[in-house]
Design a protein around this motif. Structure first.
Motif, PDB file in Angstrom:
ATOM      1  N   PHE A 156       0.826  -1.254   0.069  1.00  0.00           N
ATOM      2  CA  PHE A 156      -0.105   0.086  -0.063  1.00  0.00           C
ATOM      3  C   PHE A 156       0.781   1.286  -0.144  1.00  0.00           C
ATOM      4  CE2 PHE A 156      -2.906  -3.271   1.419  1.00  0.00           C
ATOM      5  CZ  PHE A 156      -3.967  -2.812   0.909  1.00  0.00           C
ATOM      6  N   ARG A 157       2.256   1.146  -0.291  1.00  0.00           N
ATOM      7  CA  ARG A 157       3.085   2.505  -0.210  1.00  0.00           C
ATOM      8  C   ARG A 157       2.594   3.269  -1.188  1.00  0.00           C
ATOM      9  NH1 ARG A 157       7.322   3.165   3.371  1.00  0.00           N
ATOM     10  NH2 ARG A 157       8.549   1.442   3.506  1.00  0.00           N
ATOM     11  N   GLY A 158       2.407   4.388  -0.629  1.00  0.00           N
ATOM     12  CA  GLY A 158       2.005   5.627  -1.602  1.00  0.00           C
ATOM     13  C   GLY A 158       0.468   5.687  -1.920  1.00  0.00           C
ATOM     14  N   GLY A 159      -0.404   4.690  -1.390  1.00  0.00           N
ATOM     15  CA  GLY A 159      -1.820   4.807  -1.756  1.00  0.00           C
ATOM     16  C   GLY A 159      -2.652   5.873  -0.699  1.00  0.00           C
ATOM     17  N   ARG A 211      -8.377   2.125  -7.287  1.00  0.00           N
ATOM     18  CA  ARG A 211      -7.820   2.266  -8.453  1.00  0.00           C
ATOM     19  C   ARG A 211      -6.751   1.216  -8.427  1.00  0.00           C
ATOM     20  NH1 ARG A 211      -5.670   8.213  -7.587  1.00  0.00           N
ATOM     21  NH2 ARG A 211      -5.024   7.245  -5.687  1.00  0.00           N
ATOM     22  N   PRO A 212      -6.520   0.478  -9.635  1.00  0.00           N
ATOM     23  CA  PRO A 212      -5.413  -0.541  -9.604  1.00  0.00           C
ATOM     24  C   PRO A 212      -4.279   0.319  -9.781  1.00  0.00           C
ATOM     25  CG  PRO A 212      -6.677  -0.305 -11.757  1.00  0.00           C
ATOM     26  CD  PRO A 212      -7.554   0.661 -10.644  1.00  0.00           C
ATOM     27  N   LEU A 243      -2.610   2.263  -8.390  1.00  0.00           N
ATOM     28  CA  LEU A 243      -2.287   3.622  -7.626  1.00  0.00           C
ATOM     29  C   LEU A 243      -2.498   3.154  -6.266  1.00  0.00           C
ATOM     30  CD1 LEU A 243      -4.021   5.920 -10.151  1.00  0.00           C
ATOM     31  CD2 LEU A 243      -1.474   5.514  -9.783  1.00  0.00           C
ATOM     32  N   ASP A 244      -3.697   2.536  -5.863  1.00  0.00           N
ATOM     33  CA  ASP A 244      -3.965   2.421  -4.344  1.00  0.00           C
ATOM     34  C   ASP A 244      -3.379   1.411  -3.704  1.00  0.00           C
ATOM     35  OD1 ASP A 244      -5.690   4.822  -4.279  1.00  0.00           O
ATOM     36  OD2 ASP A 244      -7.038   3.538  -4.973  1.00  0.00           O
ATOM     37  N   ALA A 245      -3.094   0.198  -4.451  1.00  0.00           N
ATOM     38  CA  ALA A 245      -2.269  -0.819  -4.153  1.00  0.00           C
ATOM     39  C   ALA A 245      -1.998  -1.768  -5.142  1.00  0.00           C
ATOM     40  CB  ALA A 245      -3.406  -1.690  -3.081  1.00  0.00           C
ATOM     41  N   ARG A 246      -0.785  -2.551  -5.040  1.00  0.00           N
ATOM     42  CA  ARG A 246      -0.315  -3.401  -6.122  1.00  0.00           C
ATOM     43  C   ARG A 246       0.104  -4.746  -5.368  1.00  0.00           C
ATOM     44  NH1 ARG A 246       0.695   1.170  -4.995  1.00  0.00           N
ATOM     45  NH2 ARG A 246       2.289   0.564  -3.648  1.00  0.00           N
ATOM     46  N   PHE A 247      -0.178  -5.731  -6.450  1.00  0.00           N
ATOM     47  CA  PHE A 247       0.306  -7.189  -5.837  1.00  0.00           C
ATOM     48  C   PHE A 247       1.966  -7.116  -5.485  1.00  0.00           C
ATOM     49  CE2 PHE A 247       0.048  -8.274 -10.577  1.00  0.00           C
ATOM     50  CZ  PHE A 247       1.232  -8.229 -10.616  1.00  0.00           C
ATOM     51  N   PHE A 268      -6.396  -6.597  -5.355  1.00  0.00           N
ATOM     52  CA  PHE A 268      -5.601  -7.396  -5.982  1.00  0.00           C
ATOM     53  C   PHE A 268      -5.843  -7.902  -7.480  1.00  0.00           C
ATOM     54  CE2 PHE A 268      -3.822 -11.764  -6.697  1.00  0.00           C
ATOM     55  CZ  PHE A 268      -2.734 -11.589  -6.460  1.00  0.00           C
ATOM     56  N   LEU A 269      -7.130  -8.204  -7.708  1.00  0.00           N
ATOM     57  CA  LEU A 269      -7.721  -8.706  -8.925  1.00  0.00           C
ATOM     58  C   LEU A 269      -7.815  -7.363  -9.928  1.00  0.00           C
ATOM     59  CD1 LEU A 269     -10.585 -11.027  -7.788  1.00  0.00           C
ATOM     60  CD2 LEU A 269      -8.217 -11.796  -8.474  1.00  0.00           C
ATOM     61  N   GLN A 270      -7.965  -6.244  -9.376  1.00  0.00           N
ATOM     62  CA  GLN A 270      -7.992  -5.030 -10.338  1.00  0.00           C
ATOM     63  C   GLN A 270      -6.655  -4.996 -11.038  1.00  0.00           C
ATOM     64  OE1 GLN A 270      -9.140  -2.001  -7.911  1.00  0.00           O
ATOM     65  NE2 GLN A 270     -10.636  -1.581  -9.469  1.00  0.00           N
ATOM     66  N   HIS A 271      -5.479  -5.122 -10.156  1.00  0.00           N
ATOM     67  CA  HIS A 271      -3.983  -5.186 -10.570  1.00  0.00           C
ATOM     68  C   HIS A 271      -3.807  -6.232 -11.748  1.00  0.00           C
ATOM     69  CE1 HIS A 271       0.634  -4.767  -9.969  1.00  0.00           C
ATOM     70  NE2 HIS A 271       0.111  -4.418 -11.237  1.00  0.00           N
ATOM     71  N   LEU A 272      -4.260  -7.519 -11.289  1.00  0.00           N
ATOM     72  CA  LEU A 272      -3.932  -8.610 -11.857  1.00  0.00           C
ATOM     73  C   LEU A 272      -4.589  -8.545 -13.372  1.00  0.00           C
ATOM     74  CD1 LEU A 272      -2.682 -11.540 -11.868  1.00  0.00           C
ATOM     75  CD2 LEU A 272      -4.915 -12.310 -10.811  1.00  0.00           C
ATOM     76  N   ALA A 273      -6.018  -8.468 -13.187  1.00  0.00           N
ATOM     77  CA  ALA A 273      -6.606  -8.307 -14.496  1.00  0.00           C
ATOM     78  C   ALA A 273      -5.975  -7.146 -15.375  1.00  0.00           C
ATOM     79  CB  ALA A 273      -8.154  -8.056 -14.345  1.00  0.00           C
TER      80      ALA A 273
END
Length: 485
Positions: A85-88, A97-98, A100-104, A134-139
């Motif tokens: 969640f760094r920088g989210g 938001r994929p 921007l808010d969190a990344r896998f 998680f799924l937003q970033h993955l997709a």
């Protein structure tokens, strides 16, 4: 201003069929492109436009963006269900938001600190907000890779846990429908997302797992048992029993790699340090959940090397033999219970053959079978097959025909791979409505007597539970000792 080179123009013509196994602790992805089924060829998709020192760039990418190097490089999938969640910013299920808010987050075992407050390791359907991020970033990542390869359409194939409520199943499908609709609007790639009644593209983990063995490894499930053994974190093993390529029974046990392996290490931390060469100081400060995460990563990356290089030197040591004996009891107990299932189903008239079955084993926890093999590598010729077959026989009271256990050729990949198979020899690939355990022992629930071969159909909360006599457990240990002799 830095002027970037204009990207090469791509003419999208291909269609991808993408299978996503979003498990409780790991996520795997397979792709079927023009009948070629393979793991998603995961890439970082970075475009580096300025030069920076590697020592500065890598930590920042790991924490604030997606990593430059995918670890392990030879097999980055399945992905650990972790988010950074760094920088989210603050977000909700409807407003996220994929990237921007969190990344896998792909952890490096040597540097991974699961206790950091900006890392979330419990990303699964138990928390739909984290699951959506998680799924937003993955997709999005999969769609970007597809666009790079000239794909114009993606058919999504999804699995869900066998033990999931109808409400959560609908909620999970809705997340996918929303995020794929958003992707289609932003990318121009057509996304076909299944609905809850699309049994072809939305299937339970247990059914997708069995389809892998039937259609990828080409086994006929004429009279067969499939076991997907869960890991430390999921703590669930799925069992399905098949006859004539039709499922006749399925259940999920809260019994997995944690019970068959890790709990024994907790009882003997000296073994962890002296034999597995893991310093206690690295683990003692971690809370239980983070300890499981850390050990799971160790098992994924280091256990095969340990079995090959270290096991031969400790096989005759008393503490190692004691550890393996406990693992053998746990594994044999699972097989004995499956024998009870076979007998109960035969009594109920659901299983026609009065025979024990060959067993197909996979999932993350299936790697434990290598620990039970004398040479550290389990196969159909391993001597432990005789013990496991005998336990099936004694649990069912059927003849011991020395059935073998077949270990998956692609442990961890079975569900994602099974989802994208184009054809199947299995019939009526629809999960039974109820996922009900068979007791295994005579007991009393709320004052009502339940026989060992009865389904535990519970219409009310359990107020009172009692077992007067652990008959099958006593017989199991007797037969286990006879088998060893």
């Amino acid at each position: 201003m830095i002027l970037l080179k204009t990207p090469e123009k791509i003419q999208p013509t291909w269609t991808w069929k993408v299978g996503v196994d979003f498990g409780k602790s790991f996520t795997n992805v397979y792709v079927n492109r023009n009948n070629i089924v393979e793991p998603l060829p995961l890439q970082n998709l970075h475009l580096q436009v300025t030069d920076t020192q590697v020592d500065n760039r890598n930590p920042l990418l790991f924490e604030y963006f997606i990593p430059e190097s995918l670890i392990p490089s030879e097999k980055p999938l399945p992905l650990k269900n972790s988010l950074t969640f760094r920088g989210g910013r603050n977000f909700s299920l409807e407003n996220s938001r994929p990237i921007l808010d969190a990344r896998f987050y792909i952890p490096d075992f040597s540097k991974f600190k699961p206790e950091e407050d900006w890392i979330k390791n419990d990303v699964n359907l138990g928390n739909f907000i984290l699951a959506k991020l998680f799924l937003q970033h993955l997709a999005l990542h999969i769609t970007a890779m597809a666009a790079k390869r000239g794909v114009s359409q993606i058919q999504w194939c999804l699995s869900y846990p066998s033990k999931i409520s109808l409400f959560d199943k609908r909620k999970y499908v809705k997340i996918w429908q929303d995020l794929t609709q958003d992707l289609e609007e932003k990318t121009g790639i057509k996304h076909i997302c299944p609905n809850i009644s699309d049994f072809t593209h939305f299937r339970s983990e247990s059914l997708a797992f069995a389809q892998y063995f039937a259609d990828r490894e080409d086994h006929n499930l004429i009279c067969s048992t499939c076991i997907c053994i869960g890991d430390f974190i999921s703590n669930i093993s799925d069992i399905s029993i098949w006859e004539n390529n039709q499922i006749i029974y399925q259940c999920s046990l809260k019994f997995s790699e944690r019970d068959m392996f890790f709990n024994f290490l907790e009882l003997n931390p000296q073994f962890l340090e002296q034999r597995l060469e893991i310093k206690q100081t690295d683990w003692q400060r971690l809370e239980q959940g983070n300890l499981n995460v850390k050990l799971d990563l160790f098992m994924r990356w280091e256990s095969e090397k340990w079995l090959k290089n270290k096991r031969p030197f400790v096989e005759e040591e008393a503490d190692f033999q004691g550890f393996i004996r406990l693992m053998a009891i746990a594994t044999a107990g699972l097989y004995y219970y499956i024998g009870i299932l076979l007998k109960a189903l035969h009594i109920q008239g659901k299983l026609q053959r009065k025979e024990i079955t060959p067993v197909y084993v996979g999932g993350r926890g299936s790697r434990l079978l290598h620990w039970l093999a004398i040479e550290g590598e389990f196969d159909r010729h391993s001597k432990v097959n005789l013990l496991l077959s005998r336990m099936l026989s004694k649990g069912s009271s059927f003849l011991d025909t020395k059935e073998i256990t077949r270990l998956s050729k692609r442990p961890e990949d079975e569900i994602a791979c099974g989802l994208v198979q184009d054809t199947t020899k299995l019939q009526e690939l629809i999960e039974k409505d109820k996922n009900i355990l068979i007791s295994g022992e005579n007991c009393q629930i709320n004052g009502s007597k339940i026989s060992w071969n009865s389904l535990l159909k519970l219409e009310k909360n359990i107020q009172h539970f009692q077992i007067d006599n652990l008959e099958h457990l006593r017989v199991f240990f007797k037969e286990f000792n006879f088998a060893l002799d």
